[in-house]
Design an enzyme around this catalytic site. Structure first.
Site, short mmCIF file in Angstrom:
data_model
loop_
_atom_site.label_atom_id
_atom_site.label_comp_id
_atom_site.label_asym_id
_atom_site.label_seq_id
_atom_site.Cartn_x
_atom_site.Cartn_y
_atom_site.Cartn_z
CG LEU A 1 12.73 3.81 0.95
CD1 LEU A 1 13.88 4.21 1.87
CD2 LEU A 1 13.26 3.32 -0.39
CB SER A 2 7.61 -0.78 1.54
OG SER A 2 7.06 -0.61 0.26
CB SER A 3 8.49 2.72 6.54
OG SER A 3 7.47 3.64 6.16
CG ASP B 1 5.02 -2.37 -0.75
OD1 ASP B 1 5.66 -2.36 -1.82
OD2 ASP B 1 4.23 -1.47 -0.41
#
Length: 395
Positions: free
Chosen positions: A122-124, A169
């Site tokens: 989730l592209s933390s 992202d």
């Protein structure tokens, strides 16, 4: 935010002026694995992400703690050591390193961060980077605009952390709006924020997030290898056409017309032909998907997402056994319009567009079916339902 204030007091005492920032996670419904080749992508930010609570330090010292990871990260922006430490603090150091290419930083930050979901797909990392770039910008009064935030966060991840990704992202984290689809050309960086059905309909879905229970870091997967394979595929096509070659690092599939690829596809080693095939068909799916979105056809839009995942498995060759199992379950679950692997698709999570009226059934059915196959993930498999939201901002 209550737990962040309590943690701040525990680590640092009362503190002076405290800033609050929320940096969302993101999903990419269409446009998988093409941003590093300057392809077309789409995205949503959504209402889970990373919370920041911080204050300025006049000495330049950075002191950041996380409620999600261990260790107090400390360094000084005025006396910066460029060496990586191989922990989550490298994203903070990378942001400072990127900004120092153009700015003299005087103030540091002292604060707490907290992520609201497991790490994976989730592209933390982009949420952390974009948020921290904004924190350093705030205390140093740099006056960065949205494109600059994307730029410095991207430089940090590529050139400091070492992940050879594109700007998808960071762009989602920064640019998205709650009720719109981000449509971005990662070559020109031109973008549109598109309301569903040209604004004539409310969003007819929520976002389903299905964590496999397996976590990963992209720098420990074949992510960078896939990027190199795509560039090599472009290099091959240009060589077949007798086009003067540039350095591989400057070569991308977007530079080669799809018709030229189709002309030479049969000559290429299959590994590289598959990578190129995914790129061109995925960009076509983005165009078709955007058309369906504008027309308000959520079922067609969702079907393109399923097709994207098929290409990710068969042409891009990513996906762990766990993610493939979730994908196959999603395809037969009533109320899921479309879904695929999220992020790089090696471990992590799957995402879906779901009918909000069927959330409970979807959660129960997917969980039951997945744990039949992988009972060892009973304690770590998780399902969330989320809504699109605005990009990173101060609270």
């Amino acid at each position: 935010m209550k737990d962040l204030f309590q943690a701040y007091r525990t680590f640092f005492g009362k503190g002076d002026a405290l800033y609050q920032l929320f940096s969302p996670y993101r999903i990419c419904p269409l446009g998988a694995h093409v941003d590093h080749q300057h392809g077309l992508v789409t995205g949503f930010a959504f209402d889970n992400g990373i919370e920041f609570l911080f204050s300025a330090t006049e000495t330049g010292k950075v002191e950041m703690a996380s409620l999600s990871f261990e260790g107090l990260m400390t360094f000084n922006v005025q006396r910066f050591n460029e060496e990586r430490q191989h922990n989550w603090g490298d994203y903070l150091r990378g942001a400072v390193w990127a900004l120092q290419q153009d700015y003299q930083l005087k103030r540091g930050v002292r604060g707490i961060v907290k992520g609201s979901m497991p790490i994976g797909g989730l592209s933390s990392s982009a949420a952390l980077l974009c948020g921290f770039v904004m924190a350093i910008d705030k205390v140093n009064e740099l006056g960065l605009d949205k494109r600059q935030i994307i730029k410095y966060a991207s430089i940090a991840e590529r050139q400091y952390v070492g992940l050879n990704n594109g700007i998808l992202d960071q762009a989602c984290v920064v640019l998205c709006e709650a009720d719109k689809l981000l449509y971005l050309d990662t070559s020109t960086e031109e973008y549109q924020l598109l309301p569903f059905g040209d604004g004539k309909h409310q969003l007819p879905f929520k976002l389903g997030i299905f964590f496999s229970g397996v976590t990963r870091k992209l720098t420990g997967t074949d992510y960078n290898l896939r990027v190199s394979e795509c560039k090599t595929a472009a290099w091959m096509i240009e060589a077949y056409e007798d086009i003067p070659l540039r350095e591989l690092s400057d070569t991308r599939l977007r530079d080669v017309d799809e018709k030229v690829f189709l002309k030479h596809e049969h000559k290429m080693p299959e590994r590289f032909a598959r990578r190129a095939r995914h790129f061109y068909t995925e960009c076509d799916r983005v165009v078709d998907g955007v058309k369906a979105w504008k027309e308000g056809d959520i079922k067609k839009f969702g079907e393109y997402i399923f097709e994207s995942c098929e290409s990710s498995m068969n042409n891009y060759e990513c996906g762990s056994p766990e993610l493939i199992e979730i994908y196959e379950i999603m395809r037969r679950t009533d109320g899921i319009y479309g879904g695929r692997f999220s992020g790089a698709g090696f471990k992590g999570a799957c995402i879906a567009l779901v009918d909000p009226s069927k959330e409970e059934y979807i959660k129960q059915y997917v969980t039951s079916e997945y744990l039949k196959k992988y009972p060892q993930y009973k304690e770590s498999f998780e399902v969330y339902f989320c809504s699109p939201c605005n990009g990173v901002d101060f609270l």
